[in-house]
Design a protein around this motif. Structure first.
Motif, PDB file in Angstrom:
ATOM      1  N   LYS A  29      -4.104  -9.769   4.772  1.00 48.61           N
ATOM      2  CA  LYS A  29      -3.711  -9.992   3.524  1.00 48.61           C
ATOM      3  C   LYS A  29      -1.874  -9.785   3.277  1.00 48.61           C
ATOM      4  CE  LYS A  29      -7.552 -10.672   1.664  1.00 48.61           C
ATOM      5  NZ  LYS A  29      -7.975 -12.200   1.636  1.00 48.61           N
ATOM      6  N   TYR A  30      -1.680  -8.981   4.223  1.00 50.70           N
ATOM      7  CA  TYR A  30      -0.019  -8.699   4.003  1.00 50.70           C
ATOM      8  C   TYR A  30       0.415  -8.165   5.646  1.00 50.70           C
ATOM      9  CZ  TYR A  30       4.125  -6.260   2.051  1.00 50.70           C
ATOM     10  OH  TYR A  30       5.306  -5.674   1.606  1.00 50.70           O
ATOM     11  N   THR A  61       4.240  -6.592   7.020  1.00 50.60           N
ATOM     12  CA  THR A  61       5.681  -6.397   6.915  1.00 50.60           C
ATOM     13  C   THR A  61       6.150  -5.130   7.751  1.00 50.60           C
ATOM     14  OG1 THR A  61       7.468  -6.286   5.221  1.00 50.60           O
ATOM     15  CG2 THR A  61       5.491  -4.740   4.849  1.00 50.60           C
ATOM     16  N   PHE A  87       1.981  -6.656  -3.584  1.00 52.84           N
ATOM     17  CA  PHE A  87       2.573  -5.726  -2.834  1.00 52.84           C
ATOM     18  C   PHE A  87       4.136  -5.544  -2.816  1.00 52.84           C
ATOM     19  CE2 PHE A  87      -1.084  -7.485  -0.645  1.00 52.84           C
ATOM     20  CZ  PHE A  87      -1.845  -6.421  -0.002  1.00 52.84           C
TER      21      PHE A  87
END
Length: 493
Positions: free
Chosen positions: A341-342, A344, A406
């Motif tokens: 989902k994310y 970084t 987020f």
């Protein structure tokens, strides 16, 4: 062509519709009505800009400050695709036409907008192609340093049934034609929206997987060739790749598979490094998370894996220690439904969030999208797992997939999600994860005073400020599967 439908600058800030009573957070009712989609970005710590799709022919940009006040609202022609900051201003990209059955056309218009008052400073058609095949634009600004646009033309013809998901969306034919790349063009523009450079990257014989830029304007393109994913790096301003590396995993792709849903890339602050994550079935038929690092200067590669099966999810649930008894109900879902989902890079760590997803159809014909609790992994630069946490999110909503918001700042990860309470109630939940210690600093339910129990928060539209955040709550309009009304709620960290 009538380019700008309306510009409205509010000289007096819009007032808050419902003020806080006792300790209830203030909200703004009727912020937006009957919208199709939205997303937002933080222009600075005190001002966010939300892009709202109001129809097929126009979209709004709305600037909201950290006091829950609308600073200005500008209505633009076209169907909004993405908005971001650029050279101290705001740039918005839109297609000139759109329909539910055909999607966007292949003529894209850009606007440069003054962040102080919403005035349009420049607008121009920045890309135009025939409408025979579906084309996908990808815009990136490098946190405002540049404006680049990549457009990929697929082999999928732009015709009526593209807007009917159950007809073609998951068919073998759709996948084959979507995966085909007929042409790929990359263009860079200045703040007057003039093209300053343009080139066509070399197209691989394989299937397109992903394209991304780092903040230095270097570009990474990946292709699936045979069983391997090949990743090419184009240094800023160059039209030929400087290096090519492969992902150390072999894939057997079925006709119905779409490789662009396999690999999620994360360009590093280091201009030579690209991180990536993927989930696939291993030889034992278990779901496996793979996290990798490619160094295009040294040609070194690193790769780590984690098996995600019923036993590992059970162990995560058993080991979960809540810091708030009201936010302690976790459901990890089905291991085979896991998706990233994310991803970084933040404060010297690589953060990867994943969760399980499922769908089911009701007797009334609605499709319900389910998202289970979120797993957050943090790796150091050598891909050693530093910590793993679980956030007790859950959502179950008809006709749309509800996602988590987020935000990373000051060595902390902030999350806004939904928690399903019964058949018709959603509660917003908020969490702060310390990236140094790997421990939760806060998990809490958000107030639903003056907000319907069925309304849900939408992650990509959360407004993040220096000391506060605004959660948009969406209320699906009766008899419409695509339109919603929006209420804003101001909260402090």
């Amino acid at each position: 062509m009538k380019k700008i439908l309306l510009i409205t600058v509010l000289t007096l800030f819009t007032t808050i519709a419902v003020l806080a009573q006792n300790d209830d957070p203030p909200i703004m009712e009727d912020f937006a009505n009957g919208i199709k989609a939205s997303n937002a970005f933080a222009f600075n710590e005190h001002l966010n800009v939300m892009q709202i799709s109001t129809g097929d022919e126009s979209f709004d940009l709305v600037a909201v400050n950290d006091k829950l006040q609308v600073v200005w609202r500008t209505s633009l022609a076209g169907f909004g695709i993405k908005t971001d900051k650029f050279k101290g201003k705001i740039v918005a990209l839109a297609s000139t036409t759109h329909s539910n059955f055909k999607g966007t056309n292949n003529t894209f218009e850009a606007y440069v907008v003054d962040p102080d008052n919403g005035k349009v400073l420049s607008d121009k058609i920045v890309y135009k192609s025939d409408d025979d095949y579906v084309e996908y634009p990808q815009m990136y600004t490098g946190d405002g340093a540049f404006f680049k646009l990549a457009v990929r033309q697929t082999g999928y013809r732009r015709k009526i049934h593209i807007g009917i998901p159950f007809y073609d969306w998951f068919s073998d034919r759709y996948a084959r034609e979507y995966n085909e790349t007929r042409k790929l063009q990359v263009v860079e523009y200045n703040d007057k929206l003039d093209s300053v450079s343009s080139f066509k990257p070399v197209r691989s014989n394989g299937l397109f997987v992903s394209l991304s830029w780092n903040k230095h304007a270097d570009m990474f393109i990946s292709w699936l060739n045979g069983p391997s994913i090949e990743v090419y790096k184009y240094n800023a301003g160059k039209t030929t790749p400087s290096n090519q590396l492969t992902v150390p995993v072999s894939f057997e792709i079925k006709d119905s598979a779409i490789p662009s849903r396999i690999l999620f890339t994360c360009p590093s602050d280091n201009s030579n490094v690209l991180y990536y994550g993927l989930i696939y079935r291993n030889q034992d038929k278990d779901a496996e998370l793979g996290i990798g690092k490619l160094d295009f200067e040294s040609s070194k590669k690193a790769y780590v894996t984690q098996v995600i099966d019923k036993a590992s999810l059970k162990a995560l649930k058993k080991g979960f220690v809540p810091i708030n008894k009201k936010v302690d109900d976790i459901d990890m879902g089905y291991a085979g439904g896991m998706n990233i989902k994310y991803i970084t890079e933040a404060d010297g760590k690589l953060l990867v969030a994943l969760s399980s997803n499922a769908t089911y159809s009701s007797q009334a014909g609605s499709t319900f999208y389910i998202e289970y609790s979120l797993i957050v992994n943090a790796y150091d630069k050598d891909l050693n797992l530093r910590f793993q946490q679980v956030f007790p999110a859950s959502s179950n909503y008809p006709n749309r997939q509800v996602t988590t918001g987020f935000h990373v700042a000051k060595n902390k990860l902030y999350l806004v999600a939904n928690s399903k309470k019964g058949m018709r109630s959603n509660v917003g939940i908020f969490g702060i994860l310390d990236l140094g210690s790997g421990q939760w600093l806060k998990t809490e339910e958000l107030s639903k005073k003056h907000i319907s129990n069925g309304d849900y928060s939408e992650g990509p539209s959360v407004l993040w400020f220096g000391d506060s955040y605004i959660v948009p709550y969406f209320s699906q309009k009766m008899f419409s599967a695509v339109k919603s009304d929006v209420t804003l709620q101001l909260n402090n960290y």
